[in-house]
Scaffold this motif. Structure first.
Motif, short mmCIF file in Angstrom:
data_model
loop_
_atom_site.label_atom_id
_atom_site.label_comp_id
_atom_site.label_asym_id
_atom_site.label_seq_id
_atom_site.Cartn_x
_atom_site.Cartn_y
_atom_site.Cartn_z
N ASP A 289 16.24 86.20 93.61
CA ASP A 289 16.87 86.09 94.93
C ASP A 289 18.36 85.78 94.79
O ASP A 289 19.20 86.38 95.47
N LEU A 290 18.69 84.85 93.89
CA LEU A 290 20.08 84.46 93.70
C LEU A 290 20.90 85.60 93.12
O LEU A 290 22.10 85.72 93.39
N SER A 291 20.27 86.45 92.33
CA SER A 291 20.99 87.56 91.70
C SER A 291 21.48 88.57 92.72
O SER A 291 22.37 89.38 92.43
N GLN A 292 20.90 88.55 93.92
CA GLN A 292 21.32 89.46 94.97
C GLN A 292 22.63 89.01 95.62
O GLN A 292 23.29 89.79 96.32
N LEU A 293 23.01 87.75 95.37
CA LEU A 293 24.25 87.24 95.94
C LEU A 293 25.45 87.90 95.25
O LEU A 293 25.37 88.35 94.11
N GLU A 294 26.56 87.94 95.95
CA GLU A 294 27.77 88.50 95.36
C GLU A 294 28.26 87.61 94.23
O GLU A 294 28.45 86.40 94.40
N LYS A 295 28.47 88.20 93.08
CA LYS A 295 28.92 87.44 91.91
C LYS A 295 30.43 87.24 91.98
O LYS A 295 31.18 88.12 92.40
N SER A 296 30.87 86.07 91.56
CA SER A 296 32.28 85.73 91.61
C SER A 296 32.85 85.59 90.21
O SER A 296 32.12 85.33 89.24
N GLU A 297 34.14 85.77 90.10
CA GLU A 297 34.81 85.61 88.80
C GLU A 297 35.04 84.12 88.53
O GLU A 297 35.54 83.39 89.39
N TYR A 298 34.65 83.68 87.35
CA TYR A 298 34.86 82.27 87.01
C TYR A 298 35.71 82.08 85.75
O TYR A 298 35.91 80.96 85.28
N GLY A 299 36.23 83.16 85.20
CA GLY A 299 37.08 83.03 84.02
C GLY A 299 37.20 84.34 83.29
O GLY A 299 36.69 85.38 83.71
N THR A 300 37.92 84.31 82.19
CA THR A 300 38.06 85.47 81.33
C THR A 300 37.80 85.06 79.89
O THR A 300 37.89 83.88 79.54
#
Length: 346
Positions: A289-300
């Protein structure tokens, strides 16, 4: 930079010396059988056109070609450049109850081991998302912070047992607060998954949940255990059952699943409550269910861009095999005539 993408194939190179030893042994057996059949001086008359030199050359070509193909299967690669790759995903903190009541065996093999097994399965499926683990009983501790180092996460997970937190209790509020404070300030999707039987909970849970929700954190709960209650087994060092936990009056203590508090936490935390059992992996369902959420950038992170070079080995291997195919085991007329003129044998 140089590496083999599939280094496990290099172990096949050990077959080459073994093959050489086997060929030497077979050749000796062949000579022994031929000597039994006829005197060595008659061998050239029995098989006049056979060239031992060509047979050896063909064998060497095959062995070299096989060695090259094994190296090609390992896929040698050359690092051409470093490049920055954006890391995107969701952040999940799992809060795992390690109090003694989690040793109850209404969930097989017991509540804690079942939870650890499902967490381990989840870690193996992660691809870029960060996971952290908080363990709690009477107090809460970070077992490992948010990480994408899944191998290390599994190692720390395996070390969790009932002695990881010496103080007994069920400090759910403390675990939620610790997870909330441990998330990065980056605008990634965040979630807390609480795995517990919910019994004898301590602290101001309502305040902890409200604080988490204000920061955009979803809270899911998984309840492990039986609402009817089961005894808590006590084992000795050898794993033999010594009996069951009793209170000060000598009565057997029953541990019951407190579904009400877990449902309230999930409801107020904009999540879902699941009652765990022996058959379904609700932790995996929550993550789906959580994987359906929009993923955000947290680093490089910097990664090396590798290019495969296996064809540098495949091409000569094919050429050697073709060459071996066209070389016959018969003596060459030119060398036969030359040897006769020189008084030599091929």
């Amino acid at each position: 930079m140089f590496r083999f993408e599939n280094p496990e194939y290099l172990n096949l190179l050990w077959l080459i010396p073994l093959g050489i030893i086997l060929l030497i042994w077979l050749n000796k057996q062949k000579k022994k059988a031929l000597n039994t059949f006829a005197d060595e001086n008659l061998h050239s008359s029995i098989i006049p056109n056979h060239s031992n030199a060509k047979t050896k050359i063909k064998t060497v070509l095959i062995l070299i070609a096989l060695s090259l193909l094994i190296l090609a299967a390992a896929n040698p690669q050359v690092g051409t450049k470093l490049q920055e790759v954006k890391q995107t995903g969701i952040d999940v903190f799992i809060c795992l109850d390690v109090s003694l009541s989690m040793s109850a065996e209404d969930i097989k093999p017991n509540r804690l081991d079942k939870a650890k097994y499902q967490i381990s399965n989840l870690i193996q499926k992660l691809r870029g998302d960060r996971i952290g683990l908080i363990i709690f009983a009477g107090q809460a501790y970070i077992q490992f912070p948010l990480t994408t180092d899944y191998s290390a996460a599994n190692l720390f997970l395996n070390a969790v047992d009932f002695s990881s937190v010496p103080q007994q209790g069920t400090a759910i509020a403390s675990a939620i607060n610790m997870a909330t404070q441990s998330f990065d300030t980056a605008s990634t999707q965040k979630a807390i998954i609480i795995i517990t039987d919910g019994e004898d909970h301590e602290g101001d849970i309502e305040s902890a949940v409200e604080n988490a929700v204000e920061k955009g954190i979803k809270i899911y709960t998984i309840g492990l255990g039986s609402p009817e209650g089961v005894p808590i087994p006590i084992y000795d060092e050898r794993g033999n059952l010594r009996g069951f936990k009793t209170d000060n009056s000598g009565n057997t203590v029953l541990t019951k699943l407190n579904e009400q508090i877990l449902k309230e936490i999930a409801s107020k935390g904009d999540g879902v409550y699941y009652r765990g059992n022996n058959y379904e992996d609700y932790l995996d369902k929550i993550y789906s269910d959580l994987s359906q959420l929009e993923k955000s950038e947290y680093g490089t992170k910097k990664v090396t861009d590798y290019e495969s070079r296996y064809y540098y080995l495949v091409i000569p291997a094919v050429i050697l095999l073709l060459l071996e195919f066209f070389i016959s085991e018969r003596k060459s007329p030119f060398f036969v005539r030359l040897n006769k003129k020189l008084g030599l044998e091929e």
